[in-house]
Design a protein around this motif. Structure first.
Motif, PDB file in Angstrom:
ATOM      1  N   LYS A  37      -0.126   7.838  10.599  1.00  0.00           N
ATOM      2  CA  LYS A  37      -1.217   8.235   9.699  1.00  0.00           C
ATOM      3  C   LYS A  37      -1.003   7.621   8.311  1.00  0.00           C
ATOM      4  O   LYS A  37      -1.925   7.075   7.713  1.00  0.00           O
ATOM      5  N   ASN A  38       0.214   7.702   7.799  1.00  0.00           N
ATOM      6  CA  ASN A  38       0.524   7.126   6.495  1.00  0.00           C
ATOM      7  C   ASN A  38       0.487   5.601   6.528  1.00  0.00           C
ATOM      8  O   ASN A  38       0.070   4.974   5.559  1.00  0.00           O
ATOM      9  N   THR A  84      -1.460   3.816   8.367  1.00  0.00           N
ATOM     10  CA  THR A  84      -2.890   3.475   8.338  1.00  0.00           C
ATOM     11  C   THR A  84      -3.445   3.610   6.932  1.00  0.00           C
ATOM     12  O   THR A  84      -4.238   2.771   6.485  1.00  0.00           O
ATOM     13  N   LYS A  85      -3.036   4.648   6.215  1.00  0.00           N
ATOM     14  CA  LYS A  85      -3.467   4.814   4.825  1.00  0.00           C
ATOM     15  C   LYS A  85      -3.049   3.616   3.984  1.00  0.00           C
ATOM     16  O   LYS A  85      -3.811   3.113   3.165  1.00  0.00           O
ATOM     17  N   ALA A  86      -1.826   3.188   4.173  1.00  0.00           N
ATOM     18  CA  ALA A  86      -1.307   2.054   3.388  1.00  0.00           C
ATOM     19  C   ALA A  86      -2.054   0.769   3.710  1.00  0.00           C
ATOM     20  O   ALA A  86      -2.359  -0.015   2.815  1.00  0.00           O
ATOM     21  N   LYS A 124      -5.195   0.430   5.148  1.00  0.00           N
ATOM     22  CA  LYS A 124      -6.626   0.460   4.929  1.00  0.00           C
ATOM     23  C   LYS A 124      -7.024   0.985   3.564  1.00  0.00           C
ATOM     24  O   LYS A 124      -8.177   0.879   3.180  1.00  0.00           O
ATOM     25  N   GLY A 125      -6.117   1.586   2.863  1.00  0.00           N
ATOM     26  CA  GLY A 125      -6.425   2.095   1.539  1.00  0.00           C
ATOM     27  C   GLY A 125      -7.175   3.408   1.530  1.00  0.00           C
ATOM     28  O   GLY A 125      -7.901   3.705   0.618  1.00  0.00           O
ATOM     29  N   ARG A 126      -6.991   4.198   2.604  1.00  0.00           N
ATOM     30  CA  ARG A 126      -7.652   5.497   2.655  1.00  0.00           C
ATOM     31  C   ARG A 126      -6.661   6.606   2.463  1.00  0.00           C
ATOM     32  O   ARG A 126      -5.543   6.554   2.696  1.00  0.00           O
ATOM     33  N   ARG A 185      -0.182   4.639  -1.590  1.00  0.00           N
ATOM     34  CA  ARG A 185      -1.251   5.437  -0.985  1.00  0.00           C
ATOM     35  C   ARG A 185      -0.734   6.442   0.046  1.00  0.00           C
ATOM     36  O   ARG A 185      -1.486   7.274   0.519  1.00  0.00           O
ATOM     37  N   THR A 186       0.527   6.343   0.409  1.00  0.00           N
ATOM     38  CA  THR A 186       1.091   7.219   1.431  1.00  0.00           C
ATOM     39  C   THR A 186       1.595   8.516   0.808  1.00  0.00           C
ATOM     40  O   THR A 186       1.624   8.669  -0.416  1.00  0.00           O
ATOM     41  N   ASN A 187       2.034   9.428   1.671  1.00  0.00           N
ATOM     42  CA  ASN A 187       2.625  10.688   1.220  1.00  0.00           C
ATOM     43  C   ASN A 187       4.120  10.549   0.959  1.00  0.00           C
ATOM     44  O   ASN A 187       4.765  11.499   0.537  1.00  0.00           O
ATOM     45  N   GLY A 201       0.799  -1.225   0.000  1.00  0.00           N
ATOM     46  CA  GLY A 201       0.000   0.000   0.000  1.00  0.00           C
ATOM     47  C   GLY A 201       0.828   1.270   0.000  1.00  0.00           C
ATOM     48  O   GLY A 201       0.295   2.368   0.218  1.00  0.00           O
TER      49      GLY A 201
END
Length: 60
Positions: free
Chosen positions: A51-52, A54-56, A58-60, A26-28, A23
């Motif tokens: 935060k990143n 979690t993005k990776a 969960k895909g948000r 999906r991160t910054n 993922g």
């Protein structure tokens, strides 16, 4: 018993690393994919990294 705990930790570490690796786009983050994946248990205490991460995952 300790071998089981060690094995469980290794599985959790590998699963978290694999999901972050897959993922990563999906991160910054733009670079350091290997470094950030290998050190995820240590870096997850950082709010921005968490935060990143979690993005990776969960895909948000």
């Amino acid at each position: 018993m300790m071998q089981l705990v060690g094995f469980a930790f290794l599985v959790l570490y590998a699963a978290g690393g694999w999901k972050f690796w897959k993922g990563f786009r999906r991160t910054n983050f733009t670079e350091g994919r290997l470094y950030l994946t290998l050190l995820w248990p240590v870096l997850v205490v950082n709010k921005s990294y968490r935060k990143n991460f979690t993005k990776a995952l969960k895909g948000r």
